[in-house]
Scaffold this motif. Sequence first.
Motif, PDB file in Angstrom:
ATOM      1  N   ILE A 188       2.929  -9.702   1.674  1.00 21.89           N
ATOM      2  CA  ILE A 188       2.901 -10.093   0.268  1.00 21.89           C
ATOM      3  C   ILE A 188       3.554  -9.006  -0.566  1.00 21.89           C
ATOM      4  CG2 ILE A 188       1.434 -10.904  -1.632  1.00 21.89           C
ATOM      5  CD1 ILE A 188       0.614 -12.446   0.729  1.00 21.89           C
ATOM      6  N   LEU A 189       4.525  -9.400  -1.366  1.00 17.45           N
ATOM      7  CA  LEU A 189       5.128  -8.470  -2.324  1.00 17.45           C
ATOM      8  C   LEU A 189       4.375  -8.567  -3.647  1.00 17.45           C
ATOM      9  CD1 LEU A 189       7.297  -6.602  -3.575  1.00 17.45           C
ATOM     10  CD2 LEU A 189       8.760  -8.637  -3.836  1.00 17.45           C
ATOM     11  N   ILE A 190       3.865  -7.432  -4.107  1.00 18.66           N
ATOM     12  CA  ILE A 190       3.179  -7.363  -5.402  1.00 18.66           C
ATOM     13  C   ILE A 190       4.128  -6.701  -6.395  1.00 18.66           C
ATOM     14  CG2 ILE A 190       1.146  -6.540  -6.653  1.00 18.66           C
ATOM     15  CD1 ILE A 190      -0.163  -6.070  -3.832  1.00 18.66           C
ATOM     16  N   VAL A 191       4.451  -7.409  -7.473  1.00 17.72           N
ATOM     17  CA  VAL A 191       5.280  -6.834  -8.539  1.00 17.72           C
ATOM     18  C   VAL A 191       4.372  -6.662  -9.759  1.00 17.72           C
ATOM     19  CG1 VAL A 191       7.406  -7.028  -9.874  1.00 17.72           C
ATOM     20  CG2 VAL A 191       7.261  -8.090  -7.605  1.00 17.72           C
ATOM     21  N   GLU A 192       3.994  -5.433 -10.011  1.00 17.21           N
ATOM     22  CA  GLU A 192       2.970  -5.154 -11.034  1.00 17.21           C
ATOM     23  C   GLU A 192       3.138  -3.714 -11.520  1.00 17.21           C
ATOM     24  OE1 GLU A 192       0.629  -5.112 -13.498  1.00 17.21           O
ATOM     25  OE2 GLU A 192      -0.531  -6.644 -12.407  1.00 17.21           O
ATOM     26  N   ASP A 193       3.201  -3.535 -12.828  1.00 20.85           N
ATOM     27  CA  ASP A 193       3.416  -2.191 -13.366  1.00 20.85           C
ATOM     28  C   ASP A 193       2.112  -1.460 -13.672  1.00 20.85           C
ATOM     29  OD1 ASP A 193       3.201  -4.179 -15.477  1.00 20.85           O
ATOM     30  OD2 ASP A 193       3.524  -2.527 -16.870  1.00 20.85           O
ATOM     31  N   HIS A 248      -8.293  -8.073   3.569  1.00 21.95           N
ATOM     32  CA  HIS A 248      -8.380  -9.390   4.181  1.00 21.95           C
ATOM     33  C   HIS A 248      -7.270  -9.629   5.192  1.00 21.95           C
ATOM     34  CE1 HIS A 248     -11.235  -9.827   0.911  1.00 21.95           C
ATOM     35  NE2 HIS A 248     -11.764 -10.775   1.639  1.00 21.95           N
ATOM     36  N   GLY A 249      -6.623  -8.562   5.627  1.00 22.81           N
ATOM     37  CA  GLY A 249      -5.714  -8.663   6.757  1.00 22.81           C
ATOM     38  C   GLY A 249      -4.257  -8.873   6.418  1.00 22.81           C
ATOM     39  N   TYR A 250      -3.921  -8.876   5.127  1.00 21.96           N
ATOM     40  CA  TYR A 250      -2.519  -9.024   4.746  1.00 21.96           C
ATOM     41  C   TYR A 250      -1.836  -7.664   4.709  1.00 21.96           C
ATOM     42  CZ  TYR A 250      -3.735 -13.754   3.318  1.00 21.96           C
ATOM     43  OH  TYR A 250      -4.154 -15.054   3.317  1.00 21.96           O
ATOM     44  N   VAL A 251      -0.513  -7.689   4.811  1.00 22.41           N
ATOM     45  CA  VAL A 251       0.296  -6.490   4.612  1.00 22.41           C
ATOM     46  C   VAL A 251       0.947  -6.614   3.240  1.00 22.41           C
ATOM     47  CG1 VAL A 251       2.382  -5.285   5.383  1.00 22.41           C
ATOM     48  CG2 VAL A 251       0.721  -6.118   7.064  1.00 22.41           C
ATOM     49  N   THR A 252       0.923  -5.546   2.462  1.00 24.38           N
ATOM     50  CA  THR A 252       1.518  -5.620   1.129  1.00 24.38           C
ATOM     51  C   THR A 252       2.647  -4.604   0.975  1.00 24.38           C
ATOM     52  OG1 THR A 252       0.024  -4.012   0.096  1.00 24.38           O
ATOM     53  CG2 THR A 252      -0.703  -6.304   0.128  1.00 24.38           C
ATOM     54  N   ILE A 253       3.611  -4.988   0.139  1.00 25.51           N
ATOM     55  CA  ILE A 253       4.623  -4.067  -0.346  1.00 25.51           C
ATOM     56  C   ILE A 253       4.613  -4.204  -1.860  1.00 25.51           C
ATOM     57  CG2 ILE A 253       6.068  -3.969   1.719  1.00 25.51           C
ATOM     58  CD1 ILE A 253       7.802  -6.148   0.614  1.00 25.51           C
ATOM     59  N   ALA A 254       5.113  -3.212  -2.567  1.00 28.90           N
ATOM     60  CA  ALA A 254       4.942  -3.234  -4.016  1.00 28.90           C
ATOM     61  C   ALA A 254       6.186  -2.760  -4.749  1.00 28.90           C
ATOM     62  CB  ALA A 254       3.754  -2.363  -4.409  1.00 28.90           C
ATOM     63  N   ALA A 255       6.361  -3.315  -5.942  1.00 27.72           N
ATOM     64  CA  ALA A 255       7.365  -2.829  -6.885  1.00 27.72           C
ATOM     65  C   ALA A 255       6.701  -2.772  -8.255  1.00 27.72           C
ATOM     66  CB  ALA A 255       8.572  -3.758  -6.906  1.00 27.72           C
ATOM     67  N   ARG A 256       7.100  -1.790  -9.067  1.00 25.56           N
ATOM     68  CA  ARG A 256       6.493  -1.599 -10.387  1.00 25.56           C
ATOM     69  C   ARG A 256       7.373  -2.060 -11.542  1.00 25.56           C
ATOM     70  NH1 ARG A 256       4.657   1.728  -6.711  1.00 25.56           N
ATOM     71  NH2 ARG A 256       2.496   2.471  -6.760  1.00 25.56           N
ATOM     72  N   GLU A 257       8.555  -2.554 -11.204  1.00 23.12           N
ATOM     73  CA  GLU A 257       9.456  -3.108 -12.213  1.00 23.12           C
ATOM     74  C   GLU A 257      10.060  -4.406 -11.674  1.00 23.12           C
ATOM     75  OE1 GLU A 257      12.327  -0.228 -13.442  1.00 23.12           O
ATOM     76  OE2 GLU A 257      10.817   1.057 -14.372  1.00 23.12           O
ATOM     77  N   GLY A 258      10.506  -5.262 -12.612  1.00 26.77           N
ATOM     78  CA  GLY A 258      11.013  -6.564 -12.217  1.00 26.77           C
ATOM     79  C   GLY A 258      12.266  -6.508 -11.363  1.00 26.77           C
ATOM     80  N   ALA A 259      13.240  -5.715 -11.790  1.00 26.52           N
ATOM     81  CA  ALA A 259      14.500  -5.652 -11.049  1.00 26.52           C
ATOM     82  C   ALA A 259      14.272  -5.086  -9.643  1.00 26.52           C
ATOM     83  CB  ALA A 259      15.515  -4.792 -11.804  1.00 26.52           C
ATOM     84  N   ALA A 260      13.406  -4.091  -9.553  1.00 31.40           N
ATOM     85  CA  ALA A 260      13.082  -3.518  -8.245  1.00 31.40           C
ATOM     86  C   ALA A 260      12.366  -4.548  -7.375  1.00 31.40           C
ATOM     87  CB  ALA A 260      12.207  -2.271  -8.414  1.00 31.40           C
ATOM     88  N   GLY A 261      11.529  -5.382  -7.991  1.00 37.43           N
ATOM     89  CA  GLY A 261      10.840  -6.438  -7.259  1.00 37.43           C
ATOM     90  C   GLY A 261      11.803  -7.467  -6.700  1.00 37.43           C
TER      91      GLY A 261
END
Length: 133
Positions: free
Chosen positions: A5-10, A25-38
Amino acid sequence: MPPRILIVEDNELNLKLLHDVLEAHGYVTIAAREGAAGVALAHDSHPDMILLDLQLPDISGYEAVRQLKDDPTTQAIPVVAVTAFAMVGDERKALAAGCDAYIAKPIVLREFLALVARFAGRPPQGTGQPDDC
Ligand code: MN
């Protein structure tokens, strides 16, 4: 392989909350803090689902989802809008911009996990009940 799951949240606190709940709950997450980076991260890493804050510091979530849905590489990835601004019209606006679903903060855990499972699938070894944390 568990769903990614990609989380895009600042907002760091919201990002940590979403990360902690999903990883617990067993998911793997990646994250971006800005929209363009997401958008770029979605393009490069093909997550199973994107959780998208609508209020971001650079481009809005609305613009981010338009870019994602305009790009053949990312258009099939489900995008769920997440926002604290649960105002009348936001849901319609998010869906019109291309989001597949919408969830308002504060998040109700059971509903959130059901939504994630619906779009991203369940991890092969779920860590228990949907309300265990
Ligand atoms: Mn935000």
